[in-house]
Motif scaffolding. Structure first.
Motif, PDB file in Angstrom:
ATOM      1  N   PHE A  13       0.818  -1.206   0.000  1.00 51.31           N
ATOM      2  CA  PHE A  13       0.000   0.000   0.000  1.00 51.31           C
ATOM      3  C   PHE A  13       0.857   1.264   0.000  1.00 51.31           C
ATOM      4  O   PHE A  13       0.426   2.304  -0.480  1.00 51.31           O
ATOM      5  CB  PHE A  13      -0.951   0.007   1.200  1.00 51.31           C
ATOM      6  CG  PHE A  13      -2.025  -1.032   1.119  1.00 51.31           C
ATOM      7  CD1 PHE A  13      -3.072  -0.909   0.217  1.00 51.31           C
ATOM      8  CD2 PHE A  13      -1.984  -2.148   1.927  1.00 51.31           C
ATOM      9  CE1 PHE A  13      -4.062  -1.864   0.120  1.00 51.31           C
ATOM     10  CE2 PHE A  13      -2.973  -3.115   1.849  1.00 51.31           C
ATOM     11  CZ  PHE A  13      -4.015  -2.971   0.938  1.00 51.31           C
ATOM     12  N   CYS A 113      -8.888  -1.361   4.671  1.00 48.48           N
ATOM     13  CA  CYS A 113      -8.446  -1.555   3.280  1.00 48.48           C
ATOM     14  C   CYS A 113      -8.672  -2.959   2.729  1.00 48.48           C
ATOM     15  O   CYS A 113      -8.899  -3.116   1.544  1.00 48.48           O
ATOM     16  CB  CYS A 113      -6.973  -1.183   3.137  1.00 48.48           C
ATOM     17  SG  CYS A 113      -6.717   0.589   3.145  1.00 48.48           S
ATOM     18  N   ARG A 114      -8.575  -3.954   3.557  1.00 49.22           N
ATOM     19  CA  ARG A 114      -8.852  -5.326   3.129  1.00 49.22           C
ATOM     20  C   ARG A 114      -9.993  -5.864   3.987  1.00 49.22           C
ATOM     21  O   ARG A 114     -10.018  -5.633   5.194  1.00 49.22           O
ATOM     22  CB  ARG A 114      -7.621  -6.211   3.287  1.00 49.22           C
ATOM     23  CG  ARG A 114      -6.509  -5.887   2.313  1.00 49.22           C
ATOM     24  CD  ARG A 114      -5.388  -6.889   2.437  1.00 49.22           C
ATOM     25  NE  ARG A 114      -4.319  -6.596   1.507  1.00 49.22           N
ATOM     26  CZ  ARG A 114      -3.110  -7.118   1.593  1.00 49.22           C
ATOM     27  NH1 ARG A 114      -2.805  -7.958   2.574  1.00 49.22           N
ATOM     28  NH2 ARG A 114      -2.184  -6.815   0.708  1.00 49.22           N
TER      29      ARG A 114
END
Length: 129
Positions: A13, A113-114
């Motif tokens: 990221f 984010c995940r």
């Protein structure tokens, strides 16, 4: 020391989103929101405690790379996707930062984010030199 220095953890990221894991300017180190990312880019397996431990380990490594230590941490923010994980994440936080007793916030969020991430943590440190 007034120059700006950066640390990286190798998270995919960092380059994709264009940020540094941590930045030191003067005696202040700011560590970005840190998810449970393994060296190979995968997510740390396990529950919130295991993921929080990975986040904290990445944070401490970044602070140490920039000349600080866990004892220098003055502020943390813990973001959780499930409020039921607060005790587990809090216990990990205490293990890593309990001696420093930083000002801390724990908040619930809808997503990270995940989708498999249960926690993300950020920190700030003030170093003496």
């Amino acid at each position: 020391m007034n120059e700006r220095r950066q640390a990286t953890s190798g998270s995919p990221f960092e380059s994709t989103f264009g940020f540094a894991r941590a930045v030191r300017q003067g005696n202040r180190i700011i560590v970005a929101g840190t998810g449970p990312v393994e060296p190979d880019g995968s997510t740390t397996p396990g529950g919130a405690a295991e993921q929080a431990a990975r986040c904290c380990a990445i944070i401490v490594a970044a602070i140490e790379e920039l000349g600080g230590s866990a004892a220098d941490v003055v502020r943390t923010r813990m973001l959780l996707t499930d409020p039921a994980d607060q005790d587990a994440v809090g216990a990990v936080h205490a293990r890593f930062f309990g001696a420093a007793r930083p000002a801390a916030t724990m908040a619930g969020v809808a997503w990270l984010c995940r989708p498999e991430w249960k926690v993300e943590i950020e920190a700030e440190a003030m170093v003496q030199s």
